[in-house]
Design an enzyme around this catalytic site. Structure first.
Site, short mmCIF file in Angstrom:
data_model
loop_
_atom_site.label_atom_id
_atom_site.label_comp_id
_atom_site.label_asym_id
_atom_site.label_seq_id
_atom_site.Cartn_x
_atom_site.Cartn_y
_atom_site.Cartn_z
N ILE A 65 5.15 2.66 3.56
CA ILE A 65 4.31 1.50 3.84
C ILE A 65 4.52 0.36 2.84
O ILE A 65 4.26 -0.80 3.15
CB ILE A 65 2.82 1.92 3.95
CG1 ILE A 65 2.02 0.89 4.76
CG2 ILE A 65 2.20 2.15 2.57
CD1 ILE A 65 0.67 1.37 5.21
N ASN A 70 -9.19 5.62 -4.09
CA ASN A 70 -10.38 6.40 -4.47
C ASN A 70 -11.52 5.44 -4.76
O ASN A 70 -11.30 4.23 -4.92
CB ASN A 70 -10.08 7.31 -5.67
CG ASN A 70 -9.44 6.56 -6.81
OD1 ASN A 70 -10.06 5.69 -7.40
ND2 ASN A 70 -8.18 6.85 -7.10
N VAL A 73 0.16 7.51 -1.70
CA VAL A 73 0.45 6.14 -1.27
C VAL A 73 -0.17 5.13 -2.25
O VAL A 73 0.40 4.06 -2.49
CB VAL A 73 -0.01 5.95 0.20
CG1 VAL A 73 -1.49 5.97 0.35
CG2 VAL A 73 0.58 4.69 0.78
N ASP A 74 -1.28 5.48 -2.88
CA ASP A 74 -1.92 4.62 -3.88
C ASP A 74 -0.95 4.35 -5.04
O ASP A 74 -0.74 3.18 -5.45
CB ASP A 74 -3.19 5.35 -4.39
CG ASP A 74 -4.19 4.43 -5.07
OD1 ASP A 74 -3.95 3.20 -5.11
OD2 ASP A 74 -5.21 4.95 -5.56
N THR A 106 -5.31 12.40 4.47
CA THR A 106 -4.61 13.64 4.84
C THR A 106 -3.62 14.13 3.78
O THR A 106 -2.89 15.09 4.01
CB THR A 106 -3.86 13.48 6.18
OG1 THR A 106 -2.87 12.45 6.05
CG2 THR A 106 -4.82 13.14 7.30
N GLY A 107 -3.63 13.51 2.60
CA GLY A 107 -2.80 13.98 1.50
C GLY A 107 -3.67 14.70 0.48
O GLY A 107 -4.22 15.77 0.75
N TYR A 133 -6.63 14.30 -0.39
CA TYR A 133 -8.02 14.53 0.02
C TYR A 133 -8.15 15.62 1.10
O TYR A 133 -9.27 15.97 1.49
CB TYR A 133 -8.69 13.23 0.45
CG TYR A 133 -9.17 12.38 -0.71
CD1 TYR A 133 -9.01 12.80 -2.03
CD2 TYR A 133 -9.80 11.17 -0.50
CE1 TYR A 133 -9.44 12.02 -3.10
CE2 TYR A 133 -10.25 10.38 -1.56
CZ TYR A 133 -10.06 10.81 -2.86
OH TYR A 133 -10.52 10.04 -3.91
N1 AR6 Z 1 3.97 5.24 2.73
C1 AR6 Z 1 3.24 5.80 3.73
N2 AR6 Z 1 2.55 6.96 3.58
C2 AR6 Z 1 2.61 7.57 2.37
C3 AR6 Z 1 3.35 7.05 1.28
C4 AR6 Z 1 4.04 5.82 1.50
N3 AR6 Z 1 4.75 5.24 0.52
N4 AR6 Z 1 3.20 7.90 0.21
C5 AR6 Z 1 2.41 8.92 0.64
N5 AR6 Z 1 2.06 8.73 1.93
P1 AR6 Z 1 -2.65 10.35 -0.12
P2 AR6 Z 1 -5.56 10.58 0.44
C6 AR6 Z 1 1.22 9.56 2.82
O1 AR6 Z 1 -2.67 11.58 -0.97
O2 AR6 Z 1 -5.38 11.92 1.05
C7 AR6 Z 1 -4.61 9.23 -4.49
O3 AR6 Z 1 -4.40 9.82 -5.74
C8 AR6 Z 1 1.00 11.00 2.43
O4 AR6 Z 1 2.12 11.79 2.79
O5 AR6 Z 1 -1.87 9.18 -0.59
O6 AR6 Z 1 -6.45 9.59 1.13
C9 AR6 Z 1 -5.74 8.21 -4.48
O7 AR6 Z 1 -5.86 7.56 -5.73
C10 AR6 Z 1 -0.23 11.35 3.27
O8 AR6 Z 1 0.17 11.64 4.61
O9 AR6 Z 1 -4.16 9.80 0.20
C11 AR6 Z 1 -6.94 9.06 -4.18
O10 AR6 Z 1 -7.49 9.64 -5.35
C12 AR6 Z 1 -1.00 10.01 3.32
O11 AR6 Z 1 -0.09 9.03 2.83
C13 AR6 Z 1 -6.41 10.13 -3.27
O12 AR6 Z 1 -5.01 10.25 -3.57
C14 AR6 Z 1 -2.26 9.99 2.47
O13 AR6 Z 1 -2.08 10.78 1.31
C15 AR6 Z 1 -6.53 9.76 -1.82
O14 AR6 Z 1 -6.10 10.83 -1.04
#
Ligand code: AR6
Length: 177
Positions: free
Chosen positions: A18, A31, A40-41, A124-125, A127
């Protein structure tokens, strides 16, 4: 199915990173402390540079199930919308909070007159929200907003892995047929 139309808006599913997407806004899976993190953050803050973190610090907090907006630093997007999904615990309110994060992002895009917005799969990552439960909530909430949106023309879900894309394609097929 990887594309559908709701009202005058198109909803697209693609696989990718993204941080490389050109859209009026990309959505971050943040968060509630807006403190940055992994997933992704981490990728958005690394690619976007320190401006985004400074603006997040000035805002300071975002409730779970809600969203805030900042500029996008060095990213190709104009804005980053930071949405906070729930940590999945299998409680009835998880679905409401996940839908809330998508709905708040769509409302912010609408308030800023944006035409295009790109979402990752919120929650879905790290969390732990199960993908097959999250995908219909994500798509259903966004489709509902698209049907009545005055300015949003295009919503793209940017899914990181082939398995994520496949889960969203299954959910879109059920939603649109
Ligand atoms: N582009 C698109 N999707 C991505 C990318 C990217 N560059 N990188 C990862 N994903 P997560 P959450 C996907 O863990 O579950 C953080 O530490 C990943 O494969 O990023 O909402 C924050 O600071 C997954 O499918 O977000 C919070 O503390 C999706 O993005 C916490 O994680 C979401 O995974 C939020 O957890």
């Amino acid at each position: 199915m990887s594309e559908a139309t709701f009202g005058r808006g198109r909803l697209l599913l693609v696989q990718g990173d993204i941080t490389r997407v050109t859209a009026d806004a990309i959505v971050n899976a943040a968060n509630s402390a807006l403190a940055g993190g992994g997933g992704v953050d981490g990728a958005i803050h690394r690619a976007g540079g320190p401006t985004i973190a400074r603006e997040c610090a000035a805002i300071g907090h975002c409730e779970t199930g809600s969203a805030v907006i900042t500029s996008a630093g060095n990213l190709p997007a104009r804005y980053v919308i930071h949405a906070v999904a729930p940590r999945y615990r299998g409680r009835p309110e998880d679905a409401r909070l996940l839908a809330g994060a998508y709905a708040a992002s769509m409302r912010l895009a609408e308030e800023h007159g944006l035409k295009s917005i790109a979402f990752p799969s919120l929650g879905t990552g790290a969390y732990g929200y199960p993908l097959d439960e999250a995908a219909p909530i994500a798509l259903g909430t966004v489709a509902e907003h698209l049907r009545t949106s005055r300015c949003i023309e295009k919503v793209t879900f940017v899914l990181f892995s082939p398995a994520d894309l496949a889960a969203y394609e299954r959910a879109l097929t059920k939603l649109a047929t």
